[in-house]
Design an enzyme around this catalytic site. Sequence first.
Site, PDB file in Angstrom:
ATOM      1  N   SER A 131       6.286  -3.046   9.422  1.00 53.35           N
ATOM      2  CA  SER A 131       5.863  -2.345  10.638  1.00 53.35           C
ATOM      3  C   SER A 131       5.627  -0.869  10.336  1.00 53.35           C
ATOM      4  O   SER A 131       4.737  -0.240  10.921  1.00 53.35           O
ATOM      5  CB  SER A 131       6.896  -2.517  11.750  1.00 53.35           C
ATOM      6  OG  SER A 131       8.150  -2.039  11.339  1.00 53.35           O
ATOM      7  N   GLU A 164       4.571   7.473   2.686  1.00 55.12           N
ATOM      8  CA  GLU A 164       5.871   6.793   2.554  1.00 55.12           C
ATOM      9  C   GLU A 164       6.625   7.315   1.314  1.00 55.12           C
ATOM     10  O   GLU A 164       7.824   7.575   1.363  1.00 55.12           O
ATOM     11  CB  GLU A 164       5.615   5.287   2.413  1.00 55.12           C
ATOM     12  CG  GLU A 164       6.856   4.455   2.275  1.00 55.12           C
ATOM     13  CD  GLU A 164       7.247   3.738   3.562  1.00 55.12           C
ATOM     14  OE1 GLU A 164       6.389   3.555   4.437  1.00 55.12           O
ATOM     15  OE2 GLU A 164       8.416   3.358   3.670  1.00 55.12           O
ATOM     16  N   ASP A 176       1.910  -3.213   0.867  1.00 55.65           N
ATOM     17  CA  ASP A 176       1.976  -3.336   2.326  1.00 55.65           C
ATOM     18  C   ASP A 176       0.787  -2.647   2.999  1.00 55.65           C
ATOM     19  O   ASP A 176       0.165  -3.185   3.913  1.00 55.65           O
ATOM     20  CB  ASP A 176       3.278  -2.713   2.865  1.00 55.65           C
ATOM     21  CG  ASP A 176       4.516  -3.304   2.203  1.00 55.65           C
ATOM     22  OD1 ASP A 176       4.396  -4.356   1.549  1.00 55.65           O
ATOM     23  OD2 ASP A 176       5.597  -2.703   2.335  1.00 55.65           O
TER      24      ASP A 176
HETATM   25  C1  GLA Z   1       8.379  -3.371  -0.046  1.00 61.59           C
HETATM   26  C2  GLA Z   1       7.440  -2.300  -0.582  1.00 61.59           C
HETATM   27  C3  GLA Z   1       6.251  -2.916  -1.333  1.00 61.59           C
HETATM   28  C4  GLA Z   1       6.731  -3.926  -2.377  1.00 61.59           C
HETATM   29  C5  GLA Z   1       7.755  -4.890  -1.773  1.00 61.59           C
HETATM   30  C6  GLA Z   1       8.371  -5.772  -2.823  1.00 61.59           C
HETATM   31  O1  GLA Z   1       7.718  -4.147   0.936  1.00 61.59           O
HETATM   32  O2  GLA Z   1       6.958  -1.496   0.464  1.00 61.59           O
HETATM   33  O3  GLA Z   1       5.479  -1.906  -1.931  1.00 61.59           O
HETATM   34  O4  GLA Z   1       7.226  -3.277  -3.515  1.00 61.59           O
HETATM   35  O5  GLA Z   1       8.795  -4.218  -1.103  1.00 61.59           O
HETATM   36  O6  GLA Z   1       7.420  -6.601  -3.379  1.00 61.59           O
END
Ligand code: GLA
Length: 393
Positions: A131, A164, A176
């Site tokens: 999110s 981030e 993500d």
């Molecule tokens: C989180 C991070 C991603 C990735 C996953 C693990 O979601 O934001 O960048 O590293 O963990 O695959």
Amino acid sequence: MSTTTTISLQGMVYEKYAALYGATPLLVWSPGRVNLIGEHTDYNRGLVLPAAIDKHIIVAIGKRADSAIQLYALDQGESFQANLGALGRSPLLWPDYIMGVVQQLQRQDHHLGGFNLVFGGDIPQGAGLSSSAALECATAFALNELFHLGLSRLDIALSAQKAENEFVGVKCGLMDQFASVFGQEQRLIKLDCADFSYEYIPFNNPDLCIVLFDTQVKHSLASSAYNERREQCERGVALIQRHHPHVKSLRDATIRQLDEHVKPADATVYNRCHYVVSEIKRLQDGCDDLKKDDFATFGKRMFETHDGLQHLYEVSCHELDILVDLVRNNDAVLGARMMGGGFGGCTINLVKVDQVQRVVDTVTAAYHEKTGRDTQAYIAHISAGTDVILNED
Ligand code: GLA
């Protein structure tokens, strides 16, 4: 395509903006994501296989005449004020995702004006469905539209990731944000994090669906352990590099190199790196399975991924392990594993459509019995990525 919930959510965000600022906003949505296989590989320049889902953050935005930034979070009922010249961090946490994006765009010398922003969403928070990435991407996309910045979709995803990394302080990879921005209906994204090249892989088997079981826990070590895993991978690479200077990341490394140069030096770092190198290979093999419609083999690989994350990478937790163990010998579940960063959030399960209800009922009852907690089950539909949903300009 929007679900009924998303449409009513859009209406609520729109109405709130109109009530607060007496104007018509630009509306943007950005989805959460699932990841079929390829976990903790993105920041190792490996491959990932995510998809956007039918749960969204919706942002309503409009220009102001001054340099103020006025934010309102509909779900929390909280507001926050800042200024383009003073982007402080907030104890409320959610403003940081927006401020981080503003800071990134400023660092890239983009000219922004003041703005009002209202957002809301139906992506469960803390469930590992990204999110926060969706909020970052929706903000970057909306600012790009509002101020005509000329950013590409890749620029938007990268700016959101940097927000981030640098403002929020989690050294996440690109998965993500990329999934949120590049998602397409009924398609997985095979993203190569070494050069950001990607390929869409159709995922539309009518007999199967993706079910997420939410542990409803989020253990507090999540972000510090995440950054620690990243450092351990870098340490492994450094150990190999002394002998093989061309190895710049675990993407370039082999199990043999790990056996020779990492194993004797550090057993924990060896386990971490072994998992990552195996997982990159597993994803490539898994994509071949999907191209052959061999979902049974693909599902087995999902269980293998979970085992690696549990025992070698050590980012699982008791509740996630229970949810995976509960479906291991269930014929209606082809594959299951913890998903995302770990230490809580959801498992992702590949389930036979005609048996979904039975699986959900069984897992729900057994999880409660073993943990005293309630799980929440979601069926994830693979959907389109970030976009403008209303622009009356
Ligand atoms: C989180 C991070 C991603 C990735 C996953 C693990 O979601 O934001 O960048 O590293 O963990 O695959």
